[in-house]
Design an enzyme around this catalytic site. Sequence first.
Site, short mmCIF file in Angstrom:
data_model
loop_
_atom_site.label_atom_id
_atom_site.label_comp_id
_atom_site.label_asym_id
_atom_site.label_seq_id
_atom_site.Cartn_x
_atom_site.Cartn_y
_atom_site.Cartn_z
N SER A 241 -54.00 -13.84 68.45
CA SER A 241 -53.31 -12.82 67.67
C SER A 241 -53.03 -13.37 66.29
CB SER A 241 -52.02 -12.38 68.39
OG SER A 241 -51.42 -11.29 67.72
N ASP B 101 -48.80 -11.96 74.91
CA ASP B 101 -50.03 -11.40 75.45
C ASP B 101 -51.05 -12.51 75.64
OD1 ASP B 101 -51.87 -9.48 76.34
OD2 ASP B 101 -52.63 -9.15 74.31
N HIS C 211 -55.88 -9.28 68.54
CA HIS C 211 -55.09 -8.12 68.15
C HIS C 211 -55.52 -7.69 66.76
CE1 HIS C 211 -51.74 -9.68 71.01
NE2 HIS C 211 -52.72 -9.09 71.65
#
Length: 188
Positions: free
Chosen positions: A12, A132, A39
């Site tokens: 991310s 995540d 992401h």
Amino acid sequence: MADYKIIVIGGSAGSFSVVGRILSGIRQDFPLPIVVCMHRLKHIRSGFVESLNDRSTLPVVEPYDKDAIESGRVYLAPANYHLLVEYDDTFSLSIEEASNFCRPALDRTFSSVAEVYGSSAVGILLTGANKDGAEGLRDMSDRGATTIVQDPESAEMATMPRAALRLMKPDYVYSPQQIVEYLNNIEI
């Protein structure tokens, strides 16, 4: 010696530059498909693939639903879709609800790879600002995959690697350069 069939990388915040470093350092005859889930802003679709292609020694593409997974290619999860793998060595794109406020979600990609490829996979979790990927990487570990977490000391945002380290014990905790060296020395 492991019988690897696929590499999956997730990240991310701060991961774009790390993924670029990894892809620019991969040998040109790298024998496995590499799936990258990062992401992304959901409404900006251009520029990401082109920028990674400029850095990568392997071709980078965004797969379509039901595209075959081929060796020697890098597959980037498209913006606003979960990227999953299927038992017939194809991709599946999903617009199911966001997971950890993310779509694509690293957990979904990692868990999908874990289910299909088990110990034939390598999972790599990079820098990021949320958790995540931690549960999905644990799923990979539970199914016998080799797991690597970016060393939090080398991460721009250490939240994601630390979340994984709290949840599981990966096989390796590596800097980006060590990840490149590991991948370049994989034997299949």
